[in-house]
Scaffold this motif. Structure first.
Motif, short mmCIF file in Angstrom:
data_model
loop_
_atom_site.label_atom_id
_atom_site.label_comp_id
_atom_site.label_asym_id
_atom_site.label_seq_id
_atom_site.Cartn_x
_atom_site.Cartn_y
_atom_site.Cartn_z
N GLY A 1 -12.76 73.76 68.81
CA GLY A 1 -13.59 74.60 69.66
C GLY A 1 -13.01 74.90 71.03
O GLY A 1 -13.65 75.54 71.86
N LYS A 2 -11.78 74.45 71.28
CA LYS A 2 -11.16 74.66 72.60
C LYS A 2 -10.45 76.00 72.65
O LYS A 2 -9.52 76.25 71.89
N SER A 3 -10.85 76.85 73.58
CA SER A 3 -10.27 78.19 73.67
C SER A 3 -8.79 78.16 74.04
O SER A 3 -8.04 79.08 73.71
N GLY B 1 -13.21 72.36 64.10
CA GLY B 1 -14.28 71.39 64.23
C GLY B 1 -15.48 71.75 63.38
O GLY B 1 -16.43 70.99 63.24
N ASP B 2 -15.41 72.96 62.79
CA ASP B 2 -16.50 73.42 61.93
C ASP B 2 -15.94 73.89 60.59
O ASP B 2 -16.46 74.83 59.98
N ASP B 3 -14.83 73.27 60.18
CA ASP B 3 -14.17 73.55 58.90
C ASP B 3 -13.57 74.94 58.78
O ASP B 3 -13.32 75.43 57.68
N TRP B 4 -13.31 75.61 59.89
CA TRP B 4 -12.61 76.90 59.87
C TRP B 4 -11.15 76.60 60.18
O TRP B 4 -10.77 76.31 61.30
N LEU B 5 -10.32 76.62 59.14
CA LEU B 5 -8.92 76.25 59.28
C LEU B 5 -8.09 77.34 59.96
O LEU B 5 -8.34 78.54 59.78
N ALA B 6 -7.07 76.92 60.69
CA ALA B 6 -6.14 77.87 61.30
C ALA B 6 -5.45 78.70 60.22
O ALA B 6 -5.10 79.85 60.44
N LEU B 7 -5.25 78.12 59.05
CA LEU B 7 -4.64 78.85 57.93
C LEU B 7 -5.40 80.14 57.65
O LEU B 7 -4.80 81.17 57.33
N SER B 8 -6.73 80.09 57.78
CA SER B 8 -7.56 81.26 57.54
C SER B 8 -7.72 82.11 58.80
O SER B 8 -7.71 83.34 58.72
N ALA B 9 -7.88 81.45 59.93
CA ALA B 9 -8.15 82.17 61.18
C ALA B 9 -6.91 82.81 61.80
O ALA B 9 -7.02 83.80 62.52
N CYS B 10 -5.74 82.24 61.52
CA CYS B 10 -4.50 82.73 62.13
C CYS B 10 -3.49 83.12 61.04
O CYS B 10 -2.41 82.54 60.95
N PRO B 11 -3.84 84.09 60.19
CA PRO B 11 -2.98 84.43 59.05
C PRO B 11 -1.60 84.96 59.42
O PRO B 11 -0.63 84.72 58.70
N VAL B 12 -1.50 85.68 60.54
CA VAL B 12 -0.19 86.19 60.96
C VAL B 12 0.70 85.02 61.38
O VAL B 12 1.85 84.89 60.96
N THR B 13 0.15 84.14 62.21
CA THR B 13 0.87 82.96 62.68
C THR B 13 1.28 82.04 61.54
O THR B 13 2.39 81.52 61.51
N CYS B 14 0.36 81.85 60.60
CA CYS B 14 0.59 80.89 59.52
C CYS B 14 1.18 81.53 58.26
O CYS B 14 1.41 80.83 57.26
N GLY B 15 1.43 82.82 58.29
CA GLY B 15 2.04 83.48 57.14
C GLY B 15 1.16 83.51 55.91
O GLY B 15 1.65 83.40 54.79
N THR B 16 -0.14 83.65 56.11
CA THR B 16 -1.06 83.62 54.96
C THR B 16 -1.76 84.95 54.72
O THR B 16 -2.79 85.00 54.04
#
Length: 200
Positions: free
Chosen positions: A46-48, A68-83
């Motif tokens: 939750g830290k900006s 912190g609420d089960d929202w993974l960076a894999l899903s939220a940052c697809p460009v960064t994570c190559g997904t």
């Protein structure tokens, strides 16, 4: 004889001189444009200040983190994570040994703790492995560094470790290093080693 009351060549109706009127062909629908962008709302725990840019500094280590609420960076940052264009199976379609709560998110959390490849080899009741059902979590989505690869199987020697080595002296030799299965860092860490098309 003309069967259409419109002028010859009219776009509204095809002119047929010797046969039945022919309806104008229906154009195929234009697919909606798709875009792949990193979220501006996601933040680790939750830290900006720990947003997708923060993840980008150590993607091999941080892409499996959640807000912190089960929202993974894999899903939220697809460009960064190559997904981009890649997704894990839902809880309705894949569960480790069919057990409730043991979905791809469960695998992701296990990997985030110790980068153990064994979790991606785990199977559901039908014999489908997490690696197959959870490609985003297990680092099997195109231009994405593996979240489970470890140099010689050693803890802490992940793609992030290779990235640090390269950053220090730009030596690509580190991309030739192998894990216990003989998979090179160049194969397992394409973003780090510059082996995929999604890099500038």
């Amino acid at each position: 004889e003309a069967y259409c009351s419109y002028e010859v060549g009219s776009a509204a109706c095809a002119y047929c001189a010797d046969g039945e009127p022919t309806a104008e062909p229906t154009p195929e629908p234009t697919p909606e444009p798709t875009s792949c962008t990193d979220s501006i709302l996601w933040g680790y725990k939750g830290k900006s200040s720990k947003d997708c840019d923060w993840v980008a500094k150590k993607p091999a280590k941080r892409c499996a983190k959640d807000d912190g609420d089960d929202w993974l960076a894999l899903s939220a940052c697809p460009v960064t994570c190559g997904t981009c264009g890649c997704s894990d199976s839902t809880e309705e379609t894949w569960l480790y040994k069919g057990k409730s709560g043991k979905s791809c998110d469960h695998v992701a959390k296990k990997i985030a703790r110790n980068a153990a490849k064994k979790y991606c080899d785990s199977e559901d009741d039908d014999g489908t492995t997490a690696g197959e059902a959870c490609p985003m979590t297990c680092g099997n989505c195109g231009c994405q560094d593996s979240l489970t690869w470890l140099y010689k199987g050693k803890s802490g020697k992940s793609c992030d470790h290779v990235a640090k080595k390269i950053a220090r002296n730009a030596a690509k030799k580190y991309c030739d290093s192998e894990d216990d299965d003989g998979t090179t860092a160049g194969e397992a860490c394409p973003m780090t080693c510059g082996n995929c098309g999604c890099q500038d």
